[in-house]
Motif scaffolding. Structure first.
Motif, PDB file in Angstrom:
ATOM      1  N   VAL A  69     -46.360  29.845 -11.794  1.00 37.97           N
ATOM      2  CA  VAL A  69     -46.395  28.390 -11.982  1.00 37.97           C
ATOM      3  C   VAL A  69     -45.661  27.977 -13.251  1.00 37.97           C
ATOM      4  O   VAL A  69     -44.750  27.127 -13.217  1.00 37.97           O
ATOM      5  CB  VAL A  69     -47.856  27.891 -12.012  1.00 37.97           C
ATOM      6  N   LEU A  70     -46.032  28.554 -14.383  1.00 42.15           N
ATOM      7  CA  LEU A  70     -45.417  28.150 -15.651  1.00 42.15           C
ATOM      8  C   LEU A  70     -43.932  28.490 -15.724  1.00 42.15           C
ATOM      9  O   LEU A  70     -43.137  27.673 -16.199  1.00 42.15           O
ATOM     10  CB  LEU A  70     -46.186  28.766 -16.824  1.00 42.15           C
ATOM     11  N   PRO A  71     -43.500  29.675 -15.239  1.00 47.47           N
ATOM     12  CA  PRO A  71     -42.054  29.933 -15.228  1.00 47.47           C
ATOM     13  C   PRO A  71     -41.282  28.936 -14.360  1.00 47.47           C
ATOM     14  O   PRO A  71     -40.176  28.533 -14.719  1.00 47.47           O
ATOM     15  CB  PRO A  71     -41.948  31.354 -14.662  1.00 47.47           C
ATOM     16  N   MET A  72     -41.864  28.530 -13.206  1.00 47.22           N
ATOM     17  CA  MET A  72     -41.185  27.552 -12.358  1.00 47.22           C
ATOM     18  C   MET A  72     -41.070  26.214 -13.070  1.00 47.22           C
ATOM     19  O   MET A  72     -40.017  25.554 -13.039  1.00 47.22           O
ATOM     20  CB  MET A  72     -41.934  27.381 -11.029  1.00 47.22           C
ATOM     21  N   LEU A  73     -42.149  25.796 -13.734  1.00 46.62           N
ATOM     22  CA  LEU A  73     -42.092  24.543 -14.491  1.00 46.62           C
ATOM     23  C   LEU A  73     -41.023  24.616 -15.568  1.00 46.62           C
ATOM     24  O   LEU A  73     -40.222  23.695 -15.742  1.00 46.62           O
ATOM     25  CB  LEU A  73     -43.455  24.248 -15.117  1.00 46.62           C
ATOM     26  N   HIS A  74     -40.987  25.729 -16.303  1.00 42.32           N
ATOM     27  CA  HIS A  74     -39.999  25.866 -17.387  1.00 42.32           C
ATOM     28  C   HIS A  74     -38.576  25.836 -16.846  1.00 42.32           C
ATOM     29  O   HIS A  74     -37.687  25.174 -17.404  1.00 42.32           O
ATOM     30  CB  HIS A  74     -40.252  27.157 -18.163  1.00 42.32           C
ATOM     31  N   GLY A 123     -57.792  32.253 -23.506  1.00 44.28           N
ATOM     32  CA  GLY A 123     -57.579  33.541 -22.840  1.00 44.28           C
ATOM     33  C   GLY A 123     -56.275  33.605 -22.078  1.00 44.28           C
ATOM     34  O   GLY A 123     -55.855  34.683 -21.655  1.00 44.28           O
ATOM     35  N   LEU A 124     -55.636  32.468 -21.850  1.00 45.46           N
ATOM     36  CA  LEU A 124     -54.391  32.457 -21.093  1.00 45.46           C
ATOM     37  C   LEU A 124     -53.231  32.235 -22.058  1.00 45.46           C
ATOM     38  O   LEU A 124     -52.823  31.113 -22.310  1.00 45.46           O
ATOM     39  CB  LEU A 124     -54.429  31.372 -20.023  1.00 45.46           C
ATOM     40  N   GLU A 125     -52.760  33.315 -22.631  1.00 44.87           N
ATOM     41  CA  GLU A 125     -51.619  33.236 -23.544  1.00 44.87           C
ATOM     42  C   GLU A 125     -50.339  33.455 -22.739  1.00 44.87           C
ATOM     43  O   GLU A 125     -50.239  34.382 -21.946  1.00 44.87           O
ATOM     44  CB  GLU A 125     -51.737  34.295 -24.640  1.00 44.87           C
ATOM     45  N   SER A 126     -49.388  32.605 -22.901  1.00 39.54           N
ATOM     46  CA  SER A 126     -48.164  32.703 -22.117  1.00 39.54           C
ATOM     47  C   SER A 126     -46.970  32.256 -22.949  1.00 39.54           C
ATOM     48  O   SER A 126     -47.006  31.211 -23.591  1.00 39.54           O
ATOM     49  CB  SER A 126     -48.279  31.840 -20.862  1.00 39.54           C
ATOM     50  N   ASP A 127     -45.921  33.075 -22.903  1.00 41.99           N
ATOM     51  CA  ASP A 127     -44.679  32.676 -23.561  1.00 41.99           C
ATOM     52  C   ASP A 127     -44.130  31.402 -22.932  1.00 41.99           C
ATOM     53  O   ASP A 127     -43.518  30.577 -23.599  1.00 41.99           O
ATOM     54  CB  ASP A 127     -43.644  33.801 -23.455  1.00 41.99           C
ATOM     55  N   HIS A 128     -44.360  31.246 -21.621  1.00 38.45           N
ATOM     56  CA  HIS A 128     -43.837  30.069 -20.930  1.00 38.45           C
ATOM     57  C   HIS A 128     -44.572  28.805 -21.356  1.00 38.45           C
ATOM     58  O   HIS A 128     -43.981  27.732 -21.418  1.00 38.45           O
ATOM     59  CB  HIS A 128     -43.943  30.262 -19.418  1.00 38.45           C
ATOM     60  N   LEU A 129     -45.868  28.919 -21.659  1.00 44.51           N
ATOM     61  CA  LEU A 129     -46.614  27.759 -22.140  1.00 44.51           C
ATOM     62  C   LEU A 129     -46.061  27.325 -23.499  1.00 44.51           C
ATOM     63  O   LEU A 129     -45.849  26.138 -23.744  1.00 44.51           O
ATOM     64  CB  LEU A 129     -48.097  28.104 -22.250  1.00 44.51           C
TER      65      LEU A 129
END
Length: 289
Positions: A81-86, A126-132
């Motif tokens: 989801v986050l990579p698609m948004l980015h 708990g949800l760490e993401s480079d994309h976020l």
């Protein structure tokens, strides 16, 4: 707001059909946004719907996985989801589109009641993401749910929760006018998005319920929320434009999104055009994939 124009695109989840975790519909609306380059893009959850059949059963397999691997909810966000948004929001930000993301009560990893904190905080530490982090660096803005803001001088209230259906259920006597419009008028008269008591939706933090109220006594000029009641549309009630964009995916079929257009107030004879004569709402239906 009289001398400015506005092109706003509003999309709301779910972004998968009820029995699938195929995010192609989300990709389709983001591609449309990339082509049209609106000044403002509002993207509302749920991105991963808690009511999705695969989410409920725990069979969280993705359509392109040949090995049928089961993914955790966190992995679906961070790897899909986050990579698609980015990927699709990056060119929009380069084109100076203001991008606003809002969470939903049906977001599978967002456990906060209304009012919800912004999406990045709702997903939890708990949800760490480079994309976020990358979305933040792009300048994507994370809105609380609901949010009251000004966009090009227009007072806007927006929520990803259905504000219409609860109040429709409370109308006992048949109103003289159209029932939906009368229900929307009650929202304006109560000066809040969710006036029904006991609360509906039930997940409301009473200690912070003032965030559900309209900021200005006169109410917003533009009020946006998806609703399962009625058709996606834009309707004026007492000088407020209510926009129901629908959802990108209904349970078994593709749905819709909305585009809002506001033209500048061209004064030719000394009389200013009213807001209602300057605004247009287009409901766009998704094409078959």
């Amino acid at each position: 707001s009289d001398d400015v124009s506005l092109h706003m695109m509003v999309v709301a989840g779910p972004y998968c059909l009820r029995d699938s975790l195929d995010f192609s519909p989300l990709e389709q609306v983001l591609r449309h946004a990339a082509r049209e380059k609106p000044q403002v893009l509002i993207v509302m959850g749920p991105f991963l719907d808690a009511n999705n059949q695969k989410v409920c059963s725990g069979e969280t397999t993705l359509p392109n996985d040949e090995d049928g691997e089961v993914h955790s909810f966190q992995e679906i966000y961070t790897e899909h989801v986050l990579p698609m948004l980015h990927k699709y929001l990056q060119p929009l930000r380069r084109a100076s589109t203001e991008v606003l993301l809002m969470p939903s009560l049906d977001e599978v990893l967002c456990f906060h009641p209304l009012p919800q904190p912004p999406f990045d905080a709702s997903l939890g530490p708990g949800l760490e993401s480079d994309h976020l982090a990358a979305l933040k660096r792009l300048g994507v803005k994370f809105l609380p749910n609901p949010a009251h803001l000004r966009i090009n001088g227009v007072a806007v209230s927006v929520t990803s929760a259905d504000a219409l259906t609860p109040i429709l259920r409370e109308i006992v006597l048949r109103p003289e006018g159209r029932k939906i419009e009368e229900a929307l008028r009650l929202l304006l008269q109560q000066k809040t998005l969710f006036p029904v008591l006991p609360r509906e939706p039930a997940h409301v933090s009473e200690a912070r319920a003032a965030a559900l109220d309209f900021v200005e006594d006169v109410g917003p000029q533009l009020c946006i929320f998806p609703s399962v009641t009625g058709n996606p549309t834009g309707v004026f009630v007492d000088n407020t434009l209510f926009v129901n964009p629908g959802s990108v995916c209904r349970p078994m079929v593709l749905g819709s999104f909305a585009e809002v257009w506001l033209t500048p107030n061209a004064v030719s004879d000394g009389n200013a055009k009213p807001f209602g004569d300057r605004v247009r709402v287009d409901i766009q239906k998704l094409e078959k994939l």
